[in-house]
Motif scaffolding. Structure first.
Motif, mmCIF file in Angstrom:
data_model
loop_
_atom_site.group_PDB
_atom_site.id
_atom_site.type_symbol
_atom_site.label_atom_id
_atom_site.label_comp_id
_atom_site.label_asym_id
_atom_site.label_seq_id
_atom_site.Cartn_x
_atom_site.Cartn_y
_atom_site.Cartn_z
ATOM 1 N N LEU A 71 0.938 -1.267 0.075
ATOM 2 C CA LEU A 71 -0.070 -0.032 0.108
ATOM 3 C C LEU A 71 0.830 1.388 -0.124
ATOM 4 N N LEU A 72 1.831 1.190 0.958
ATOM 5 C CA LEU A 72 2.787 2.488 0.686
ATOM 6 C C LEU A 72 3.568 2.706 -0.304
ATOM 7 N N VAL A 73 4.130 1.387 -1.056
ATOM 8 C CA VAL A 73 4.836 1.564 -2.308
ATOM 9 C C VAL A 73 3.557 2.184 -3.414
ATOM 10 N N VAL A 74 2.684 1.550 -3.566
ATOM 11 C CA VAL A 74 1.739 1.934 -4.625
ATOM 12 C C VAL A 74 1.121 3.428 -4.162
ATOM 13 N N GLY A 75 0.825 3.738 -3.103
ATOM 14 C CA GLY A 75 0.488 5.159 -2.570
ATOM 15 C C GLY A 75 1.534 5.932 -2.976
ATOM 16 N N TRP A 76 2.827 5.795 -3.028
ATOM 17 C CA TRP A 76 4.100 6.785 -3.120
ATOM 18 C C TRP A 76 4.246 6.785 -4.708
ATOM 19 N N LEU A 77 3.850 5.754 -5.392
ATOM 20 C CA LEU A 77 4.203 5.855 -6.960
ATOM 21 C C LEU A 77 3.031 6.515 -7.420
ATOM 22 N N THR A 78 1.911 6.289 -6.919
ATOM 23 C CA THR A 78 0.739 7.338 -7.511
ATOM 24 C C THR A 78 1.020 8.563 -7.246
ATOM 25 N N GLY A 79 1.378 8.877 -6.053
ATOM 26 C CA GLY A 79 1.709 10.566 -5.599
ATOM 27 C C GLY A 79 2.632 10.738 -6.665
ATOM 28 N N GLU A 80 3.678 10.280 -6.831
ATOM 29 C CA GLU A 80 4.742 10.622 -7.609
ATOM 30 C C GLU A 80 4.410 10.875 -9.104
ATOM 31 N N VAL A 81 3.563 9.995 -9.739
ATOM 32 C CA VAL A 81 3.082 10.188 -11.034
ATOM 33 C C VAL A 81 2.130 11.344 -11.068
ATOM 34 N N ARG A 82 1.160 11.558 -10.177
ATOM 35 C CA ARG A 82 0.373 12.767 -9.963
ATOM 36 C C ARG A 82 1.134 14.082 -9.957
ATOM 37 N N ALA A 83 2.165 14.309 -9.201
ATOM 38 C CA ALA A 83 3.015 15.557 -8.996
ATOM 39 C C ALA A 83 3.869 15.684 -10.305
ATOM 40 N N ALA A 84 4.087 14.493 -10.879
ATOM 41 C CA ALA A 84 5.060 14.865 -12.064
ATOM 42 C C ALA A 84 4.170 15.481 -13.253
ATOM 43 N N VAL A 85 2.856 14.696 -13.249
ATOM 44 C CA VAL A 85 1.866 15.291 -14.258
ATOM 45 C C VAL A 85 1.684 16.611 -13.841
ATOM 46 N N ALA A 86 1.236 17.026 -12.848
ATOM 47 C CA ALA A 86 0.906 18.617 -12.222
ATOM 48 C C ALA A 86 2.227 19.422 -12.705
ATOM 49 N N LYS A 87 3.201 18.984 -12.333
ATOM 50 C CA LYS A 87 4.598 19.824 -12.762
ATOM 51 C C LYS A 87 4.658 20.186 -14.221
ATOM 52 N N GLN A 88 4.487 18.879 -14.919
ATOM 53 C CA GLN A 88 4.482 19.144 -16.427
ATOM 54 C C GLN A 88 3.630 20.162 -17.048
ATOM 55 N N LEU A 89 2.387 19.961 -16.504
ATOM 56 C CA LEU A 89 1.195 20.985 -17.058
ATOM 57 C C LEU A 89 1.347 22.268 -16.478
ATOM 58 N N GLU A 90 1.944 22.496 -15.360
ATOM 59 C CA GLU A 90 2.277 23.841 -14.984
ATOM 60 C C GLU A 90 3.241 24.592 -15.717
ATOM 61 N N GLY A 91 4.403 23.730 -15.897
ATOM 62 C CA GLY A 91 5.320 24.141 -16.980
ATOM 63 C C GLY A 91 4.906 24.561 -18.340
ATOM 64 N N SER A 92 3.877 23.959 -18.583
ATOM 65 C CA SER A 92 3.459 24.192 -20.090
ATOM 66 C C SER A 92 2.304 25.195 -20.120
ATOM 67 N N GLY A 93 1.774 25.494 -18.740
ATOM 68 C CA GLY A 93 1.054 26.624 -18.839
ATOM 69 C C GLY A 93 -0.570 26.159 -19.083
ATOM 70 N N ALA A 94 -0.837 24.994 -18.852
ATOM 71 C CA ALA A 94 -2.159 24.476 -18.857
ATOM 72 C C ALA A 94 -2.841 24.575 -17.687
ATOM 73 N N ASP A 95 -4.367 24.714 -17.710
ATOM 74 C CA ASP A 95 -5.137 25.218 -16.670
ATOM 75 C C ASP A 95 -5.540 23.916 -15.919
#
Length: 305
Positions: free
Chosen positions: A49-73
């Motif tokens: 659960l901890l490993v899956v939760g950490w991976l899920t959080g990392e993926v979400r954070a990476a997607v949010a950071k990439q979208l923020e850098g591209s100026g997406a809403d």
């Protein structure tokens, strides 16, 4: 007259089963093995659960950071996360649209952990009850039980003991997983949590019944508990191999029928919202459990105790 003569014997058999079940359950609850197995299952589930939760959080954070850098809403971020979620759900549910819709509110952490723990649950069941019969047959203490009760009552009582114990242990672990998911996902409401907890727990129990019966069968075959455990693991590997080969053969391969002979093949519809699909899977596991128990009874009845 024949039916009336048989009825008291049936009641006596039920009473014997209940007595053996209650006595064995009290002994199992007090034993150290139950605590160790609960701790083992808890640590494994928590780690996954901890490993899956950490991976899920990392993926979400990476997607949010990439979208923020591209100026997406923010709406674009939500849409991409939803598409990623549907993709993972499609992989876990074989692209069944009805199951994807039914599991839309369940956090991905719960689904992934459920799939992983379900894969290892048969091995956990084998460790829990490999000596339920052989532990009595080996030292010949079984003969003292069979003097006072029918062999069928002893077999069924021990099977129900392990099933009941597993029912409680799985409920404890599932409850902990769903509480974690509720804390980590505020939008996962209490109503959805309670409903899905019951659904996942019921699916795990239905899945487990056939493997509890398989453990009873393996324990009835040998006098040495260690041999019963090894043979149980061998059968689990054989069933997994049959399912893997059958699925790899596709719908037209000559070995596709092998998957229907493996209990694990029918696990995919245990969370299906359709009553027909869930009922078919439940019936398949009931048939496997019945066959394994009847084989165990035939062996126990024929052997010298």
């Amino acid at each position: 007259m024949r039916n009336s003569a048989r009825f008291p014997h049936t009641l006596d058999g039920l009473k014997e089963t209940v007595v053996i079940w209650s006595a064995e359950l009290r002994r199992a609850v007090r034993s150290g093995r139950t605590v160790v197995l609960l701790g083992l299952y808890s640590m494994f589930s928590a780690l996954v659960l901890l490993v899956v939760g950490w991976l899920t959080g990392e993926v979400r954070a990476a997607v949010a950071k990439q979208l923020e850098g591209s100026g997406a809403d923010a709406s674009a971020s939500v849409q991409i996360n939803e598409e990623m979620r549907k993709g993972v759900l499609g992989f876990l549910t074989s692209d069944d649209s009805a199951m994807i819709e039914a599991l839309a509110q369940v956090p991905l952490e719960v689904l992934v952990v459920f799939k992983i723990t379900l894969f290892f649950l048969p091995a956990y069941i084998a460790l829990m009850g490999f000596d339920q019969i052989s532990g009595e047959v080996g030292p010949r203490s079984m003969r003292y039980l069979t003097v006072r009760a029918r062999r069928s009552s002893v077999l069924l009582g021990k099977f129900l003991t392990q099933a009941t114990l597993l029912l409680g242990l799985v409920l404890i672990i599932d409850l902990a997983i769903f509480i974690y998911a509720r804390v980590a996902n505020p939008d996962f409401g209490f109503a959805a949590m309670g409903l899905n907890l019951l659904k996942f727990w019921l699916a795990a129990i239905v899945f487990s019944l056939a493997y509890v019966a398989l453990t009873t069968l393996c324990s009835s075959l040998f006098r040495a508990p260690a041999v019963s455990l090894v043979f149980n693991f061998i059968l689990l590997f054989v069933f997994w191999l049959m399912d893997t080969i059958g699925r790899a053969s596709g719908d037209t391969g000559s070995l596709r029928f092998l998957r229907y002979l493996s209990p694990s093949y029918y696990a995919s519809d245990l969370l299906h919202p359709g009553l027909a699909q869930f009922g078919a899977s439940g019936a398949a596991y009931a048939v496997f459990a019945f066959v394994f128990l009847m084989a165990a009874y035939g062996i126990l009845r024929a052997r010298d105790l």
